[in-house]
Design a protein around this motif. Structure first.
Motif, PDB file in Angstrom:
ATOM      1  N   PRO A  97       0.812  -1.234   0.000  1.00  9.55           N
ATOM      2  CA  PRO A  97       0.000   0.000   0.000  1.00  9.55           C
ATOM      3  C   PRO A  97       0.838   1.273   0.000  1.00  9.55           C
ATOM      4  N   PHE A  98       1.969   1.260   0.666  1.00  8.99           N
ATOM      5  CA  PHE A  98       2.823   2.446   0.715  1.00  8.99           C
ATOM      6  C   PHE A  98       3.572   2.655  -0.605  1.00  8.99           C
ATOM      7  N   LEU A  99       3.852   1.540  -1.320  1.00  9.77           N
ATOM      8  CA  LEU A  99       4.500   1.660  -2.622  1.00  9.77           C
ATOM      9  C   LEU A  99       3.539   2.206  -3.675  1.00  9.77           C
ATOM     10  N   LEU A 100       2.229   2.090  -3.425  1.00  8.41           N
ATOM     11  CA  LEU A 100       1.219   2.534  -4.390  1.00  8.41           C
ATOM     12  C   LEU A 100       0.630   3.899  -4.057  1.00  8.41           C
ATOM     13  N   LYS A 101       1.101   4.549  -3.005  1.00  7.61           N
ATOM     14  CA  LYS A 101       0.452   5.762  -2.522  1.00  7.61           C
ATOM     15  C   LYS A 101       0.442   6.878  -3.560  1.00  7.61           C
ATOM     16  N   ASP A 102       1.401   6.871  -4.507  1.00  8.05           N
ATOM     17  CA  ASP A 102       1.424   7.897  -5.553  1.00  8.05           C
ATOM     18  C   ASP A 102       0.544   7.532  -6.748  1.00  8.05           C
ATOM     19  N   LEU A 103       0.036   6.296  -6.762  1.00 12.44           N
ATOM     20  CA  LEU A 103      -0.770   5.837  -7.903  1.00 12.44           C
ATOM     21  C   LEU A 103      -2.253   5.759  -7.587  1.00 12.44           C
ATOM     22  N   ILE A 104      -2.604   5.791  -6.334  1.00 14.47           N
ATOM     23  CA  ILE A 104      -3.996   5.632  -5.943  1.00 14.47           C
ATOM     24  C   ILE A 104      -4.496   6.908  -5.274  1.00 14.47           C
ATOM     25  N   THR A 105      -5.817   7.058  -5.240  1.00 19.07           N
ATOM     26  CA  THR A 105      -6.424   8.225  -4.587  1.00 19.07           C
ATOM     27  C   THR A 105      -6.867   7.913  -3.173  1.00 19.07           C
ATOM     28  N   GLU A 106      -7.007   6.618  -2.826  1.00 22.75           N
ATOM     29  CA  GLU A 106      -7.419   6.239  -1.483  1.00 22.75           C
ATOM     30  C   GLU A 106      -6.235   6.314  -0.519  1.00 22.75           C
ATOM     31  N   LYS A 107      -6.566   6.308   0.754  1.00 20.98           N
ATOM     32  CA  LYS A 107      -5.522   6.215   1.769  1.00 20.98           C
ATOM     33  C   LYS A 107      -4.925   4.813   1.750  1.00 20.98           C
ATOM     34  N   VAL A 108      -3.688   4.727   2.145  1.00 23.24           N
ATOM     35  CA  VAL A 108      -3.015   3.410   2.140  1.00 23.24           C
ATOM     36  C   VAL A 108      -3.667   2.456   3.137  1.00 23.24           C
ATOM     37  N   THR A 109      -4.333   3.001   4.152  1.00 20.51           N
ATOM     38  CA  THR A 109      -5.000   2.143   5.140  1.00 20.51           C
ATOM     39  C   THR A 109      -6.373   1.687   4.680  1.00 20.51           C
ATOM     40  N   ASP A 110      -6.848   2.228   3.530  1.00 21.01           N
ATOM     41  CA  ASP A 110      -8.196   1.890   3.046  1.00 21.01           C
ATOM     42  C   ASP A 110      -8.179   0.896   1.899  1.00 21.01           C
ATOM     43  N   ILE A 111      -7.025   0.308   1.604  1.00 23.46           N
ATOM     44  CA  ILE A 111      -6.950  -0.648   0.496  1.00 23.46           C
ATOM     45  C   ILE A 111      -6.342  -1.957   0.975  1.00 23.46           C
ATOM     46  N   VAL A 112      -6.578  -2.994   0.166  1.00 19.42           N
ATOM     47  CA  VAL A 112      -5.940  -4.303   0.338  1.00 19.42           C
ATOM     48  C   VAL A 112      -5.245  -4.631  -0.975  1.00 19.42           C
ATOM     49  N   ALA A 113      -4.003  -5.075  -0.905  1.00 18.75           N
ATOM     50  CA  ALA A 113      -3.213  -5.315  -2.116  1.00 18.75           C
ATOM     51  C   ALA A 113      -2.509  -6.665  -2.040  1.00 18.75           C
ATOM     52  N   ASP A 114      -2.325  -7.259  -3.209  1.00 22.18           N
ATOM     53  CA  ASP A 114      -1.524  -8.475  -3.351  1.00 22.18           C
ATOM     54  C   ASP A 114      -0.803  -8.384  -4.691  1.00 22.18           C
ATOM     55  N   TYR A 115       0.232  -9.173  -4.873  1.00 24.74           N
ATOM     56  CA  TYR A 115       1.083  -8.998  -6.055  1.00 24.74           C
ATOM     57  C   TYR A 115       1.525 -10.341  -6.621  1.00 24.74           C
ATOM     58  N   ARG A 116       2.083 -10.215  -7.861  1.00 24.16           N
ATOM     59  CA  ARG A 116       2.712 -11.373  -8.514  1.00 24.16           C
ATOM     60  C   ARG A 116       3.839 -10.843  -9.391  1.00 24.16           C
TER      61      ARG A 116
END
Length: 479
Positions: A97-116
Motif C-alpha cells: 500500500p505504501f508503494l502505491l500511494k502515488d498511484l492511488i487516490t485512497e488512503k493506504v489504510t483503506d486498500i488491500v493489495a496483493d502482487y505477482r
C-alpha cells in the motif's frame, strides 16, 4: 482436561466446512454446486448491489456452515505495474500500500493489495481492492455462519480455462462488460488490456464489419507488443469467450484478420461465469488473494458459554478422577490387609521352624566323627588314584620304546646308557659328529612310542679318546 485442548477441538470443528465458489460478473452471480444446498446456477442482480443480492440468495437457500471463495470481476479491482523494490519478500505484502500511494487516490489504510512477479523485467503486477468491500462482505457472510476464505480475481482463473493449453491469448467479454484481451503463461496473467471504442454486438443484425476490423486492429497491436516483450513465450493461439455474441462467427472473422490462430474457448458456448466457476476449482494455493488473514475475524473462544462448558467438563473430569483414586485406594487397603495377614502367618511359621531346627542340630562329637571319616575317605581315594596310575604305566610298558630306539639305530650314533620310567627318558651315548645328534632326534616323530617326548637338556662333550659324547634329558609330553 486442558483448556487448550478444548479450543483445539472447537477450531477443528469450525474448519470442517463445505466449499462454495461464487463468481461475480457485471450483471449476475454464478454459484458452484454443493451437496445438500439448493442454489441456482446463476442469479441476476440488476438494480441492486451484488453484495445484497448474494446475502439474499444465500439466506433464502438456508446456506450455513460453509467456506466461500469469491471470484471478482475485473471492474471491482484495479491492477498496477510497479518496479520490484529491494526489500525482503516476507515484508513486501505489508509494504505494497505504501508503494502505491502515488498511484492511488485512497488512503493506504483503506486498500488491500496483493502482487505477482511479471515474467518480463523486474516488475510486479499489483492488484488492489477497497478494504471496506472485503470487510463488509466478510461481515455479511459471518451473519449466516459462512466463512469467507479467499477473495480471488478472474485474471487468475482465466489462466486455467483453456485446459492443457498453458500459453495463450484470450479475447473475453462478460455480459454488460467490456472487451478485454489477456495473455497467459504457465498459469499467470502476463498482460491484460481493456479495448475501448469497440461495442457489442460484433455479430448479428446490428453488427458492422467496421467493428470487427477495429477490434482486429487493436488485437494485432497487442499481439505485436507482446511479441517484442515476451520473446521467450510463444503466443500463437487466441481463445474467444464473448457473452451475447456468436462466438464461432467471431473466432472465424478474427482468424482471417490476425496473425495467430483463433478458436472458441468453449465448444458448448458457455457464458463466462459458468467457465469461471469450473476453472476456479483448478486454481492453485498461491493465487492472488485480496482477503489476507489479518482481515479475517478472530473467533473469540473465551466466551462465557465456552468458559462455563470448560469448567463443567473440568469439574466432571476431576470428580471422575477422584472417584477412580478412591476406588484404587480401597483396593490397595484391602491388598495391604491381606499382606499383613500373610506376614503374621509367615512369622509364626518361621518361629515354629526355628524351634524345630534347634532340636535337630548335631552334637559336636558327631561333627568331629564326620570330619574324621571324610579325611579317611579322601586318603583312600588318593591311594586308589596312585594305584590306577601305576597300573596304567605297567600296561603301557617300555618294550615299545626300546623297539623304537633299536629301529632308529645308526652307524654314527651309539647309546651307552638308557634310563626310562613313566615320565622320563634319559639317553647317553657317543656320536661321530655333533650334527648327527639333531638329525637322529628329528626321527623320533616317526615312531609312535617316541613321538611327543621332548628334551629338556642336551649336553655334548668329548671323552679321553676325543670321541664326541652326548647326554639327553627328556620328559614325556602330554599326548
Amino acid at each position: 482436561m486442558k483448556i487448550q485442548s478444548l479450543i483445539g477441538k472447537f477450531k477443528r470443528s469450525n474448519t470442517r466446512k463445505s466449499q462454495l465458489t461464487i463468481v461475480v460478473q457485471p450483471s449476475a452471480l454464478f454459484f458452484s454446486s454443493i451437496p445438500g444446498l439448493s442454489l441456482p446456477q446463476q442469479i441476476a442482480y440488476e438494480g441492486a448491489s451484488w453484495q445484497d443480492a448474494l446475502y439474499k440468495v444465500l439466506k433464502g437457500a438456508g446456506a450455513s456452515d460453509l467456506s466461500v471463495d469469491v471470484v471478482l470481476h475485473s471492474n471491482l479491482y484495479q491492477s498496477y505495474q510497479i518496479e520490484k523494490p529491494s526489500i525482503p519478500d516476507e515484508e513486501l505484502t505489508s509494504a505494497l500500500p505504501f508503494l502505491l500511494k502515488d498511484l492511488i487516490t485512497e488512503k493506504v489504510t483503506d486498500i488491500v493489495a496483493d502482487y505477482r512477479p511479471l515474467p518480463m523485467g523486474n516488475k510486479l503486477q499489483v492488484y488492489v481492492i477497497p478494504r471496506s468491500l472485503v470487510v463488509s462482505l466478510s461481515g455479511q457472510l459471518s451473519q449466516l455462519n459462512i466463512a469467507l476464505e479467499r477473495v480471488l480475481i478472474e485474471d487468475d482463473v482465466w489462466a486455467y480455462s483453456a485446459g492443457e493449453l498453458s500459453q495463450f491469448l484470450l479475447l473475453q467479454r462478460s455480459k454488460k462488460g467490456q472487451f478485454r484481451v489477456s495473455a497467459f503463461s504457465e498459469g499467470q496473467c502476463a498482460f491484460q488490456r481493456t479495448i475501448r471504442g469497440v461495442a457489442s454486438p460484433l455479430t448479428g443484425v446490428a453488427s458492422s464489419a467496421l467493428q470487427l476490423d477495429g477490434l482486429a486492429l487493436e488485437l494485432q497491436r497487442s499481439i505485436d507488443y507482446l511479441s517484442s516483450q515476451l520473446r521467450g513465450t510463444p503466443l500463437h493461439q487466441m481463445k474467444v469467450c464473448c457473452d451475447e455474441e456468436e462466438q464461432q462467427e467471431v473466432a472465424q472473422a478474427l482468424s482471417e484478420r490476425l496473425s495467430v490462430g483463433v478458436t472458441v474457448l468453449s465448444e458448448r458456448g458457455d457464458e463466462s461465469g459458468v467457465l469461471l466457476v469450473e476453472s476456479a476449482a483448478l486454481l492453485s494455493e498461491g493465487a492472488i488473494n485480496l482477503f489476507p488473514s489479518l482481515l479475517k475475524p478472530k473467533k473469540d473462544y473465551f466466551t462465557l458459554t465456552n468458559i462455563a462448558i470448560g469448567w463443567g467438563v473440568t469439574t466432571i473430569a476431576l470428580l471422575v478422577f477422584y472417584a477412580l483414586l478412591s476406588y484404587q485406594q480401597l483396593a490397595l487397603q484391602e491388598d495391604l490387609r491381606l499382606v499383613r495377614s500373610q506376614e503374621a502367618e509367615f512369622r509364626q511359621q518361621v518361629d515354629t521352624l526355628s524351634q524345630r531346627l534347634a532340636k535337630h542340630k548335631p552334637s559336636p562329637a558327631k561333627v568331629a566323627a564326620v570330619s574324621r571319616l571324610e579325611l579317611e575317605i579322601e586318603s583312600k581315594r588318593q591311594s586308589l588314584d596312585a594305584v590306577s596310575e601305576y597300573d596304567t604305566a605297567q600296561q603301557v610298558g617300555y618294550s615299545g620304546v626300546m623297539r623304537s630306539l633299536a629301529k632308529l639305530g645308526r652307524d654314527d650314533i651309539s647309546l651307552s646308557s638308557i634310563t626310562i620310567d613313566t615320565h622320563t627318558l634319559d639317553l647317553k651315548g657317543l656320536a661321530r659328529e655333533p650334527q648327527v645328534i639333531p638329525n637322529w632326534i628329528s626321527q623320533f616323530k616317526s615312531e609312535l612310542d617316541l613321538v611327543g617326548r621332548t628334551f629338556d637338556k642336551l649336553k655334548i662333550g668329548r671323552n679321553d679318546q676325543d670321541i664326541i659324547t652326548f647326554e639327553l634329558k627328556t620328559k614325556e609330553g602330554t599326548k
